[in-house]
Write a protein that holds these residues in place. Structure first.
Motif, PDB file in Angstrom:
ATOM      1  N   PRO A 271       0.822  -1.215   0.000  1.00  0.00           N
ATOM      2  CA  PRO A 271       0.000   0.000   0.000  1.00  0.00           C
ATOM      3  C   PRO A 271       0.859   1.270   0.000  1.00  0.00           C
ATOM      4  O   PRO A 271       0.471   2.288  -0.560  1.00  0.00           O
ATOM      5  CB  PRO A 271      -0.794  -0.086   1.309  1.00  0.00           C
ATOM      6  N   CYS A 351      -6.188   0.106   2.684  1.00  0.00           N
ATOM      7  CA  CYS A 351      -6.669  -0.315   1.362  1.00  0.00           C
ATOM      8  C   CYS A 351      -8.161  -0.027   1.199  1.00  0.00           C
ATOM      9  O   CYS A 351      -8.595   0.406   0.123  1.00  0.00           O
ATOM     10  CB  CYS A 351      -6.399  -1.798   1.142  1.00  0.00           C
ATOM     11  N   LEU A 366     -10.113  -5.936  -4.399  1.00  0.00           N
ATOM     12  CA  LEU A 366      -9.255  -5.841  -3.216  1.00  0.00           C
ATOM     13  C   LEU A 366      -9.222  -7.175  -2.467  1.00  0.00           C
ATOM     14  O   LEU A 366      -8.159  -7.621  -2.024  1.00  0.00           O
ATOM     15  CB  LEU A 366      -9.735  -4.724  -2.270  1.00  0.00           C
TER      16      LEU A 366
END
Lengths: 450, 317
Positions: A271, A351, A366
């Protein structure tokens, strides 16, 4: 945490999760359905499922039910560096962070290069039973980059992949043999792609910002030239190559082409590399939380990485959990701080808010990157809630607002570039083979954060 | 002397770099230095400005010129100063920088002057210390007092910075002097040209508002100021350029080449010089050289900075 001491992977529990939105990319499912777990396996998915009177019913209305998230690779400290992270704190942090499984990197002391260390890790991890531990064994003895480890025995003992952690493979012949040899056991070979000579002791991305700050830079060519070599080796050997992680546009484009050519390659991203750039080092006043490996790149790289997450070039998102003690990380200057952050308790919220919340990725995508993808790369159970699958489940609350507060981490690592960020969306509970592990356990009501 | 007083406004606790200072602030330092220059011309070169104040000079990296310049500035301001240097036991290697900071804080200094080989060290100390911090050079990042004394010296000879063309030649990549000078000179309206071999040129430096040249002749053509940088022997040893001989052939400043610069061009060097590597002795010791003026001005500029930081702290208190 409930019922410590029991190994969740053993005899499974039964539970009915009622009223949640089940998002499972493995079966292309995104619907409000009940999930019935019997004896640790998914028994049924459907509307208004009835439960036996024996079975615990949990109302998860308003929550998202996804296959248990798997941290593809994380470096814990046990054995040898218990001041950084123990198995207990690392696995507890994983569970609190919404993970039901974790690939454990081999850079411990001794490193995970023999059967006995793998066995010790698995036995220790089973005692804690907060998340499944999947050992990633060393590719080379002592992580020295010279001789292969006994991969057959390591696989037999439970290692699911091989790699030398953050240490790049300088010796192409060794990597070639590793790709050949690991394929006997269908083990993926994890590689950090960088050329130490091109890096010249660099501590951040080589570019305008390193020039302004006078810090040694790691040029993108360092990663990209090694990825080029590695992709050729993967093609030559037909081995399973995993790039861990990819951080530049040029490298991700090479991975895209390699996949188009049908090579057995995969890659992950963090991330940090999807959200931050080298400018943060300047604006962050040399904060050592921004000292990561590979270094934070540029906005152009971020754009390419986000695209590659969306289009499937990138297979997994890893937090790149690599905790350090404050003495070695926080109390020193940028150039001498070791790279790595504490990520297990930040990744999922980061996220959800910054990737899904801002429209870069769908929720299903995701989940694929955080669960289905890692399960496939590691070749482990999980990553799916299809009937018959192991009932490892993560509950997400997309509305919950959290502020990243390192002092509250279960992880011993406290360094994170996301400290103080307020984020919408958080993991609120996990189940391991149907057994409730993390999150407050209130039967018949919604599950709450501990 | 009349101490610079009145409507002097300095709002920073520290001087960490030139980046972040605006033209007014830079001008304030230069104007203040002008007043202090007069002190050096007196028979008794001492004013009581910082009497009772403690200044720690913390040099993690060897330095003769900058350290003595600061020491002299402190003595002339009547401050009590204490020196720690990297080779001494006080800055032992096992100690983290934050340990060092805590130990320093316990001595209640008013100002800490720090030089370190790693960029950002003065910034880290500034975050952790109540004392004001002066960056006396942090790696290849900044050396603000050098850029200020360079500007002061240019002003003495040119009476302006705005509109001048300044060529800076040499090992740009490893130079903190060049970074601070770029910030300062571009902020004050000068045009800056950078020259050196590509292997010693940091990537994307043109984004700092300079033009990049790989030819000495091109860089110094009609320049008002030519600033030569020191080339360290270890750079050659690490293979960043093949030999000192070839370096001098390509980038060494000789009288002949200097003719390409403006007729009234001045030549500067932050020192210490490598004669015959980046600069020929005839130039270094010649009429266009202002290298010794730079050294003399360094003391006045550092006095000005110490004074301004203390004024700010007085106001804050």
């Amino acid at each position: 945490m409930s019922e410590p001491g029991r190994n969740g992977s053993g005899d499974g529990a039964s539970v009915l999760l009622r009223g949640g939105r089940v998002v499972d990319p493995s079966q292309d499912l995104d619907a409000k359905v009940d999930l019935l777990v019997e004896n640790g396996r998914v028994a049924r998915l459907g509307e208004a499922l009835a439960a036996d009177q024996e079975i615990e019913v949990v109302d998860v209305d308003g929550l998202v039910v996804v296959p248990g998230l798997i941290e593809l690779r994380a470096q814990l400290g046990e054995p040898g560096f218990e001041q950084r992270e123990t198995l207990r704190t690392g696995l507890a942090a994983a569970a609190a962070g919404g993970y039901t499984g974790l690939g454990a990197l081999p850079a411990t002391e001794p490193p995970v290069d023999t059967r006995s260390v793998v066995e010790m890790l698995r036995a220790e991890a089973a005692r804690h039973a907060t998340a499944r531990l999947h050992p990633i064994a060393a590719l080379s003895r002592r992580l020295a980059g010279e001789e292969l480890t006994e991969m057959g025995e390591l696989a037999e003992a439970g290692a699911v992949a091989v790699g030398d952690g953050a240490r790049p493979q300088r010796d192409a012949a060794l990597l070639r043999r590793a790709l050949q040899y690991a394929s006997h056991f269908d083990l993926p070979v994890f590689c950090r792609a960088t050329d130490p000579q091109l890096d010249r002791g660099g501590v951040m991305h080589e570019g305008e910002q390193s020039t302004r700050l006078g810090l040694r830079g790691q040029p993108r060519i360092s990663e990209e030239s090694v990825v080029a070599r590695d992709v050729l080796l993967a093609e030559d050997t037909r081995g399973r190559y995993h790039l861990a992680p990819v951080s530049t546009r040029g490298a991700v484009e090479q991975m895209r082409r390699a996949k188009e050519r049908g090579l057995r390659v995969s890659c992950d991203v963090t991330p940090m590399h999807l959200l931050l750039t080298d400018e943060a080092v300047a604006t962050g006043g040399f904060s050592t939380a921004l000292r990561v490996d590979p270094p934070l790149r540029t906005a152009d790289d971020v754009e390419a990485l986000l695209e590659a997450c969306a289009d499937g070039t990138i297979d997994a998102i890893t937090g790149e959990h690599r905790p350090h003690h404050a003495d070695e990380k926080a109390d020193v200057q940028f150039s001498v701080a070791p790279p790595g952050v504490s990520a297990l308790e930040t990744t999922v919220s980061v996220c959800l808010d910054r990737l899904v919340g801002r429209g870069f990725l769908s929720l299903a995508r995701l989940v694929e990157l955080l669960s289905t993808g890692p399960a496939r790369i590691l070749g482990v159970d999980g990553g799916s809630l299809a009937v018959g699958s192991v009932a490892d489940v993560t509950l997400l609350d997309l509305e919950r607002e959290v502020t990243i507060e390192p002092r509250a981490f279960r992880s011993l690592g406290r360094s994170t570039p996301f400290a103080g960020w307020t984020l919408r969306g958080a993991p609120v509970g996990t189940y391991l083979a149907g057994r409730h592990i993390a999150g407050r356990r209130i039967a018949g009501r919604r599950v709450d954060l501990p | 002397m009349t101490e610079p007083t009145g409507d002097v406004v300095w709002r920073h606790k520290d001087l960490l770099g030139i980046a972040g200072l605006d033209a007014t602030e830079i001008q304030l330092i230069l104007d203040t230095a002008e007043s202090f220059l007069e002190v050096a011309r007196r028979p008794i070169k001492k004013v009581p400005t910082l009497r009772g104040r403690t200044v720690l000079n913390l040099f993690f990296e060897p330095s003769t010129r900058t350290r003595s310049s600061f020491e002299l500035a402190e003595k002339r301001l009547s401050a009590d100063s204490l020196n720690f240097s990297g080779s001494g036991s006080a800055l032992s290697k096992g100690e983290t920088l934050i340990d060092t900071a805590r130990n320093l804080q316990a001595m209640s200094p008013d100002l800490v002057v720090v030089r370190h080989q790693d960029p950002g060290v003065p910034h880290l100390l500034a975050q952790r210390l109540e004392a004001g911090v002066v960056n006396a050079g942090d790696g290849a990042h900044e050396h603000p007092t050098q850029a200020l004394l360079d500007a002061f010296t240019i002003l003495q000879h040119k009476q302006r910075l705005d509109g001048l063309t300044v060529a800076i030649v040499g090992d740009i990549d490893h130079s903190r002097v060049v970074r601070s000078n770029i910030h300062l000179l571009t902020t004050m309206g000068a045009t800056v040209r950078i020259a050196g071999p590509r292997t010693l040129m940091p990537v994307a430096i043109e984004r700092m508002g300079v033009t990049v040249h790989y030819s000495l002749d091109e860089a110094i053509a009609d320049a008002d100021v030519v600033m030569m940088l020191r080339v360290q022997l270890e750079r050659q040893q690490r293979g960043l350029f093949p030999s000192n001989r070839e370096y001098f052939r390509l980038f060494g400043l000789t009288e002949e080449r200097l003719r390409r610069a403006a007729d009234d061009a001045i030549v500067m060097h932050p020192g210490p010089m490598n004669r015959g590597v980046e600069i020929d002795s005839a130039v270094a010791d010649g009429p266009t050289s202002v290298i010794l003026d730079q050294v003399a001005n360094g003391v006045a500029v550092r006095m000005a900075i110490l004074y301004l930081l203390m004024v700010a702290r007085k106001e804050a208190a």
